[in-house]
Structure formats: C-alpha cells, structure tokens
Design an enzyme around this catalytic site. Structure first.
Site, mmCIF file in Angstrom:
data_model
loop_
_atom_site.group_PDB
_atom_site.id
_atom_site.type_symbol
_atom_site.label_atom_id
_atom_site.label_comp_id
_atom_site.label_asym_id
_atom_site.label_seq_id
_atom_site.Cartn_x
_atom_site.Cartn_y
_atom_site.Cartn_z
ATOM 1 N N GLU A 174 -9.705 -3.130 -3.564
ATOM 2 C CA GLU A 174 -9.907 -2.064 -2.564
ATOM 3 C C GLU A 174 -10.409 -2.675 -1.249
ATOM 4 O O GLU A 174 -10.002 -2.250 -0.165
ATOM 5 C CB GLU A 174 -10.901 -1.013 -3.077
ATOM 6 C CG GLU A 174 -10.405 -0.240 -4.285
ATOM 7 C CD GLU A 174 -9.030 0.387 -4.079
ATOM 8 O OE1 GLU A 174 -8.785 0.951 -2.997
ATOM 9 O OE2 GLU A 174 -8.193 0.293 -4.993
ATOM 10 N N TRP A 227 0.202 14.386 10.931
ATOM 11 C CA TRP A 227 -0.901 13.611 10.369
ATOM 12 C C TRP A 227 -1.927 13.224 11.431
ATOM 13 O O TRP A 227 -3.107 13.031 11.131
ATOM 14 C CB TRP A 227 -0.378 12.363 9.640
ATOM 15 C CG TRP A 227 0.374 11.376 10.497
ATOM 16 C CD1 TRP A 227 1.722 11.321 10.697
ATOM 17 C CD2 TRP A 227 -0.169 10.284 11.273
ATOM 18 N NE1 TRP A 227 2.053 10.287 11.540
ATOM 19 C CE2 TRP A 227 0.912 9.627 11.907
ATOM 20 C CE3 TRP A 227 -1.454 9.803 11.492
ATOM 21 C CZ2 TRP A 227 0.736 8.516 12.743
ATOM 22 C CZ3 TRP A 227 -1.633 8.703 12.325
ATOM 23 C CH2 TRP A 227 -0.550 8.079 12.942
ATOM 24 N N TRP A 248 7.296 18.620 12.688
ATOM 25 C CA TRP A 248 5.930 19.121 12.434
ATOM 26 C C TRP A 248 5.799 20.531 12.993
ATOM 27 O O TRP A 248 6.433 20.880 13.981
ATOM 28 C CB TRP A 248 4.880 18.222 13.117
ATOM 29 C CG TRP A 248 4.901 16.794 12.674
ATOM 30 C CD1 TRP A 248 5.224 15.708 13.440
ATOM 31 C CD2 TRP A 248 4.570 16.290 11.377
ATOM 32 N NE1 TRP A 248 5.115 14.559 12.694
ATOM 33 C CE2 TRP A 248 4.727 14.886 11.421
ATOM 34 C CE3 TRP A 248 4.179 16.866 10.174
ATOM 35 C CZ2 TRP A 248 4.497 14.057 10.335
ATOM 36 C CZ3 TRP A 248 3.951 16.043 9.078
ATOM 37 C CH2 TRP A 248 4.108 14.661 9.165
ATOM 38 N N TRP A 296 -3.904 7.764 6.590
ATOM 39 C CA TRP A 296 -3.091 8.939 6.947
ATOM 40 C C TRP A 296 -1.604 8.615 6.935
ATOM 41 O O TRP A 296 -0.789 9.381 6.428
ATOM 42 C CB TRP A 296 -3.536 9.499 8.303
ATOM 43 C CG TRP A 296 -4.714 10.398 8.128
ATOM 44 C CD1 TRP A 296 -6.032 10.056 8.240
ATOM 45 C CD2 TRP A 296 -4.694 11.782 7.736
ATOM 46 N NE1 TRP A 296 -6.822 11.137 7.951
ATOM 47 C CE2 TRP A 296 -6.021 12.209 7.643
ATOM 48 C CE3 TRP A 296 -3.674 12.686 7.463
ATOM 49 C CZ2 TRP A 296 -6.369 13.512 7.284
ATOM 50 C CZ3 TRP A 296 -4.007 13.988 7.105
ATOM 51 C CH2 TRP A 296 -5.337 14.387 7.014
ATOM 52 N N TRP A 304 -7.479 -3.605 0.491
ATOM 53 C CA TRP A 304 -6.817 -2.569 1.289
ATOM 54 C C TRP A 304 -7.448 -2.465 2.677
ATOM 55 O O TRP A 304 -6.773 -2.205 3.674
ATOM 56 C CB TRP A 304 -6.867 -1.207 0.585
ATOM 57 C CG TRP A 304 -5.749 -1.052 -0.403
ATOM 58 C CD1 TRP A 304 -5.817 -1.215 -1.755
ATOM 59 C CD2 TRP A 304 -4.375 -0.711 -0.115
ATOM 60 N NE1 TRP A 304 -4.576 -0.997 -2.326
ATOM 61 C CE2 TRP A 304 -3.681 -0.683 -1.339
ATOM 62 C CE3 TRP A 304 -3.674 -0.437 1.057
ATOM 63 C CZ2 TRP A 304 -2.320 -0.383 -1.419
ATOM 64 C CZ3 TRP A 304 -2.317 -0.141 0.979
ATOM 65 C CH2 TRP A 304 -1.658 -0.114 -0.243
ATOM 66 N N ASN A 320 -12.313 9.279 -2.158
ATOM 67 C CA ASN A 320 -10.976 8.777 -1.818
ATOM 68 C C ASN A 320 -9.849 9.618 -2.418
ATOM 69 O O ASN A 320 -8.874 9.943 -1.732
ATOM 70 C CB ASN A 320 -10.838 7.322 -2.282
ATOM 71 C CG ASN A 320 -9.454 6.772 -1.987
ATOM 72 O OD1 ASN A 320 -9.035 6.740 -0.835
ATOM 73 N ND2 ASN A 320 -8.724 6.387 -3.017
HETATM 74 P P1 FAD Z 1 -14.978 1.990 -2.884
HETATM 75 O O1 FAD Z 1 -13.991 2.589 -3.802
HETATM 76 O O2 FAD Z 1 -16.266 1.563 -3.438
HETATM 77 O O3 FAD Z 1 -14.226 0.748 -2.195
HETATM 78 C C1 FAD Z 1 -14.928 -0.353 -1.602
HETATM 79 C C2 FAD Z 1 -14.494 -0.553 -0.174
HETATM 80 O O4 FAD Z 1 -13.109 -0.874 -0.098
HETATM 81 C C3 FAD Z 1 -14.645 0.693 0.695
HETATM 82 O O5 FAD Z 1 -15.959 0.835 1.134
HETATM 83 C C4 FAD Z 1 -13.660 0.430 1.808
HETATM 84 O O6 FAD Z 1 -14.186 -0.440 2.782
HETATM 85 C C5 FAD Z 1 -12.532 -0.292 1.078
HETATM 86 N N1 FAD Z 1 -11.509 0.675 0.667
HETATM 87 C C6 FAD Z 1 -11.479 1.424 -0.452
HETATM 88 N N2 FAD Z 1 -10.332 2.153 -0.514
HETATM 89 C C7 FAD Z 1 -9.646 1.851 0.609
HETATM 90 C C8 FAD Z 1 -8.385 2.269 1.130
HETATM 91 N N3 FAD Z 1 -7.585 3.123 0.484
HETATM 92 N N4 FAD Z 1 -7.988 1.783 2.323
HETATM 93 C C9 FAD Z 1 -8.742 0.887 3.000
HETATM 94 N N5 FAD Z 1 -9.934 0.442 2.541
HETATM 95 C C10 FAD Z 1 -10.388 0.920 1.371
HETATM 96 N N6 FAD Z 1 -11.826 4.287 4.498
HETATM 97 C C11 FAD Z 1 -12.683 3.941 5.478
HETATM 98 O O7 FAD Z 1 -13.465 3.003 5.304
HETATM 99 N N7 FAD Z 1 -12.677 4.599 6.677
HETATM 100 C C12 FAD Z 1 -11.811 5.619 6.947
HETATM 101 O O8 FAD Z 1 -11.825 6.169 8.047
HETATM 102 C C13 FAD Z 1 -10.915 6.019 5.908
HETATM 103 N N8 FAD Z 1 -10.062 7.046 6.095
HETATM 104 C C14 FAD Z 1 -9.185 7.395 5.093
HETATM 105 C C15 FAD Z 1 -8.264 8.416 5.327
HETATM 106 C C16 FAD Z 1 -7.372 8.788 4.329
HETATM 107 C C17 FAD Z 1 -6.377 9.889 4.589
HETATM 108 C C18 FAD Z 1 -7.386 8.118 3.092
HETATM 109 C C19 FAD Z 1 -6.429 8.509 2.003
HETATM 110 C C20 FAD Z 1 -8.279 7.086 2.853
HETATM 111 C C21 FAD Z 1 -9.187 6.696 3.848
HETATM 112 N N9 FAD Z 1 -10.115 5.661 3.649
HETATM 113 C C22 FAD Z 1 -10.958 5.302 4.658
HETATM 114 C C23 FAD Z 1 -10.105 4.847 2.406
HETATM 115 C C24 FAD Z 1 -11.074 5.301 1.292
HETATM 116 O O9 FAD Z 1 -10.945 6.678 1.076
HETATM 117 C C25 FAD Z 1 -12.536 4.972 1.591
HETATM 118 O O10 FAD Z 1 -12.661 3.627 1.985
HETATM 119 C C26 FAD Z 1 -13.415 5.189 0.357
HETATM 120 O O11 FAD Z 1 -13.319 6.511 -0.079
HETATM 121 C C27 FAD Z 1 -14.847 4.850 0.691
HETATM 122 O O12 FAD Z 1 -15.685 5.044 -0.430
HETATM 123 P P2 FAD Z 1 -16.403 3.802 -1.095
HETATM 124 O O13 FAD Z 1 -17.056 2.976 -0.051
HETATM 125 O O14 FAD Z 1 -17.257 4.335 -2.190
HETATM 126 O O15 FAD Z 1 -15.149 3.002 -1.671
#
Ligand code: FAD
Length: 480
Positions: A279, A363, A310, A386, A282, A345
């Site tokens: 993650e 979006w 849209w 997005w 990502w 997420n």
């Molecule tokens: P954990 O599951 O603990 O993951 C650890 C770290 O990995 C996160 O803190 C983050 O830095 C990174 N990460 C995890 N999932 C993703 C992902 N899908 N894409 C990129 N990095 C990821 N994340 C953001 O940090 N900022 C945003 O503005 C953001 N906007 C989002 C918008 C949409 C529509 C979607 C679908 C996802 C978005 N995410 C965003 C990704 C993800 O939802 C969040 O990073 C995550 O929910 C944060 O919770 P956590 O720190 O407990 O994640």
C-alpha cells in the site's frame, strides 16, 4: 569571525528525524535558522483544503515544540519562497540554504526560483531527495515515460532493495537569536467562525511523535490482521498513517525500515506487513504518476474519457456531500469524512464509484470535495484514487465495474456497526436490513423509529437503473 548560519527550509517534511536537510544543516557546525514558509502566492501551487490547513497548524506547533527541545526555533513566514528566503538569508547573513526536494512540478519550479534568487546573492543552495523511495529518473522506460502499471512497478522497486537508512534527529540545533517570526495563528490556517474542527481535534493527534507512536502500534498489533481485515470499515484494522505521511511527519523510508524490522521480529505479522508495504507502494506509484503528469487532478490520464457525458447535477452532488443519498454505506462514509477528516479506503472506493457511476458526476467534483475535507488530502493519492475508480487513470479499475453499495455494505460491514456509528438514525435496524432500509417492512421501520424520506432519505437513484445509465454513458465513448 563568527561562523555564518545555515538556513534549513522546511517544506513538506515536518519532522526532525530522517530529515536530510536538517541533518546536513546540523552537521555543518554553524547556527541553524529553521524556517517554514506558507506559500499561498506561487502560481500553480494548489492551495490546501480546509482540513489540511487545520492539520498543518497543529503539525507546525508540534515541530516548534520538537525544535525547542533541541535548542532550536521555528521561524514562520508567509509569501513566495524565493522572496522570503532571499530576505531571510540577507537578514541573518546566512551562508547556505538547505531543503528537502518535493518531487512535484510546481514545487520543483518554486525550488528552482529559490536557487536562482540565492545564487544572485552568492548564497549556496543544497537540496536532498526525500519524499520518494525511488528517484523517478531511475524508473524511466525507453520512451522516457514513468511507470503506468502497478504490479511490475512494485516488483521493480522491491528488487532495488532497501532505501537509504533513516537519519537520526539532531541532538542540538543552535539557533540565531532575534529572527522575527509570525505566530501559527497569524497564518490563519484554522477555522474560527464557525469552528468546525471539533471532530478533527477529537480524532487526531498530528505531529512526529504521534506518527511514530501510530507506526509502532500498527506494527506491534494491527499488522497481524491487516491482510485479512484491511477492507473492513467496522474494524480498526489499518495504520491511520496517511495524514502523517502527507505532511512528512514520518518518512516513507522510516516506515519501510520499521516494517521490515517488525516482520523479522514477528514472523506472524509478515504477511500483513508485506501487504502494508505494497500500500505504501501505491503511494509511491501515485507520486511517480504525479511527477510525470502535473495535471493529474485536472486531466483524464486516458484521453478517451475527455468526451464522457458527465451530468451537471448540483442537488445530487450536495446530497452526496452531506451524506444524504439514501444508501447507508455511502452516507456513513460521507459523514465520517465531514466529521473526522478521514474515510476508510474501502468506503472511499464505494462513495467515489457512487458519485461517478450512479450519479454520473465528474470525478473532479469528488476529488475537489475530498481535497477540502480530508486531513490526508494528497496531491498524488487523491486524484490517482479518483481516476482509478472512474476508470480513466493508470492501471485503473474498469469502468464497467459498478460497485453495488448494498452488497459492498453487507460484505465489508457485515454487522452494520460502521453504518450505526455514522448514521445513528438507522441504528436500531437489524444487520440484514441496515444496508437497505427500503427493504424493511413498515412495521420493522416503525419499530426502529425510521420514516423513510423523513428521518432518513429514500435512495436518490435506483441502483439497477443507475448502473444501466452508467454503462450506456460509457458505451458512447466506445462508439466515438
Ligand atoms: P493503510 O491501509 O494503513 O496504508 C498505509 C499507507 O499506504 C497509507 O497511509 C497511504 O499513505 C498509503 N496508501 C494506502 N492505500 C493507498 C492507495 N490506494 N493509494 C495510495 N496510497 C495508499 N490516500 C491519501 O493518502 N490521501 C488521499 O487524498 C487519498 N485519496 C483517496 C481518494 C480515493 C477516491 C481513494 C479510492 C483512495 C484515496 N486514498 C488517499 C488512498 C487510501 O484510501 C488512503 O491512503 C487510506 O485509506 C489511508 O488510511 P491508512 O493510513 O490507515 O492506510
């Protein structure tokens, strides 16, 4: 002759440990002027959203306290960094300015302007790679483009081995006396009338120490079940590190090394930790995309979507923003976001899919709302997330995969406790009905105290019809 000071310019790394620029400044054997510049002047630098501004204020206070603990001070200024740093360098007779790179287009331009302004005064500039695990230059394909598909990208990053070891925080940072500074309050980052940040204060503890604490708790406890439970919004199953990473209160290298160490110490956590690191992968992938495509928040990565039909529908957008769509899992997510500046997420994916597919709203309107309301609003992860959901991004989910919000709720919030927490007017409905209250018999609704359309909205769109409309809209792209 007194040694001339060095300026450490804090940008998006609001911490003291593993901070290459601070480490170099502290090792220079000179007094150090630590400065943060609120840049709301440079063109193309996207102004922070409301929730991020709140976070930034707290993070700066935390950094001030950490600096004072090692004898330093944080100078706060506001303006275009080239002007501010030129003036500060002259004022303090500084010999050099050090900073960490931000590998994004507008910030690279800002840094180039600073370098030029300092060079004109004969002042040295030194910058250090920081916010990425891998230098984007090393990941170019033959055509010069960066990575576009996640799995081979991440395999390549893993094959490169560990990133550089984390650097220690400085033990002391002798300041320069008498340098004028704004107060955090002068930056006007926090809401006052009305003060809507109560939910954020209750939920979050910004700052470097809290970030380290979260990482330790995650690796020592939550990581064990992360792989199995990370999709469950009803459980506390993820790290919550996103806003800390966004503001550089912890570095991706620190997360990487701590995670690797924890996996070797607790083999039972290794599967969860590998998933967690992917993650983080990502995040890295999104940032590499942003490096190549500064227009990530405004342009479809797949140009075929430029003709997407849209719908402009202000009432539907407002219902989505307020958490009043009549779909419990969507409304729970949107209310969680408004109240606490975050959203799970899985639910981010569901609400985003609902906006772009069920409501056929662009979006970019959703991205902007998230940008304003998320404490972790990230210039890369947000638009990439997005575009991924909308189907127009790199390595995106196919457009025809339209999430069914009822099935998503039933699968990932099986007991309904997530919905109960954020949509309390549905709290008395039993689990099988909580994700589709319109399926309850009148007696069941009455005994749960619900009057559909009055105490909780009726669905603003019918799932089946909305799905067909979305697929028909997408088919127009294929025809054109
Ligand atoms: P954990 O599951 O603990 O993951 C650890 C770290 O990995 C996160 O803190 C983050 O830095 C990174 N990460 C995890 N999932 C993703 C992902 N899908 N894409 C990129 N990095 C990821 N994340 C953001 O940090 N900022 C945003 O503005 C953001 N906007 C989002 C918008 C949409 C529509 C979607 C679908 C996802 C978005 N995410 C965003 C990704 C993800 O939802 C969040 O990073 C995550 O929910 C944060 O919770 P956590 O720190 O407990 O994640």
């Amino acid at each position: 002759m007194p040694v001339r000071p060095v300026i450490a310019w804090f940008r998006e790394s609001l911490r003291l440990s593993d901070h290459p620029a601070v480490h170099a400044a502290a090792s220079a054997g000179a007094p150090v002027v630590c400065v943060f510049v609120l840049d709301d002047r440079s063109p193309n630098v996207r102004p922070l959203g409301g929730a991020s501004r709140w976070w930034l204020a707290q993070s700066l206070r935390s950094l001030q306290a950490s600096l004072r603990a090692v004898g330093g001070e944080l100078v706060l200024r506001r303006g275009a960094p080239a002007d501010v740093l030129r003036a500060l360098a002259s004022e303090t007779n500084a010999a050099a300015v050090f900073w960490n790179d931000v590998a994004q287009a507008p910030q690279r331009t800002v840094a180039a302007e600073v370098e030029e302004a300092l060079a004109a005064l004969g002042i040295e500039s030194r910058s250090f790679p920081d916010d990425l695990l891998v230098d984007p230059a090393t990941l170019r394909a033959k055509d010069g483009r960066g990575p576009r598909v996640f799995t081979p990208f991440w395999k390549r990053v893993l094959a490169m081995g560990d990133p550089p070891a984390s650097l220690p925080a400085p033990r002391s940072l002798p300041p320069v006396a008498g340098v004028a500074s704004l107060a955090v309050e002068d930056l006007q980052l926090e809401p006052t009338r009305p003060d809507w940040a109560g939910g954020l204060r209750a939920r979050w503890q910004p700052g470097e120490a809290a970030a380290q604490q979260r990482l330790a708790t995650f690796l020592g406890q939550t990581a064990k079940t992360y792989a199995a439970d990370r999709d469950r919004p009803d459980l506390d199953a993820t790290s919550h590190l996103a806003p800390h990473l966004r503001f550089g209160e912890i570095s991706p290298r620190q997360v990487w090394h701590a995670a690797r160490f924890a996996a070797s110490e607790h083999p039972a956590h290794a599967v969860g930790i590998d998933k967690f690191l992917s993650e983080l992968g990502w995040r890295e992938f999104s940032r590499q995309l942003l490096y190549d495509r500064p227009d990530l928040a405004t342009c479809n990565l797949q140009a075929s979507f430029d003709d997407f039909p849209w719908r402009g529908d202000a009432p539907a957008l407002a219902a989505w923003q307020r958490g009043e769509t009549g779909y419990p899992i969507v409304d729970a997510g949107m209310r969680q976001l408004w109240h606490s500046g975050t959203m799970h997420n899985r639910v981010r994916m569901v609400v985003a899919s609902f906006l772009v597919k069920h409501l056929l709203i662009d979006w970019r309107a959703g991205e902007q709302w998230f940008w304003d309301t998320l404490v972790d609003a990230d210039p890369a992860n947000n638009p990439a997330g997005w575009q991924w959901v909308a189907g127009c991004g790199a390595d995106a989910a196919p457009y025809f995969r339209v999430f069914n919000p009822v099935l998503q709720g039933e699968k990932f919030d099986p007991g309904g406790s997530y919905v109960r927490r954020w949509v309390p007017e549905l709290a008395k409905l039993p689990a099988p009905l909580i994700h589709q209250p319109w399926g309850a018999a009148p007696l069941e609704l009455a005994s749960a105290g619900i009057a559909l359309g009055r105490t909780f909205p009726a669905p603003i769109v019918d799932h089946k019809r909305a799905r067909e409309r979305a697929l028909a809209a997408h088919a127009t792209l294929r025809r054109s």
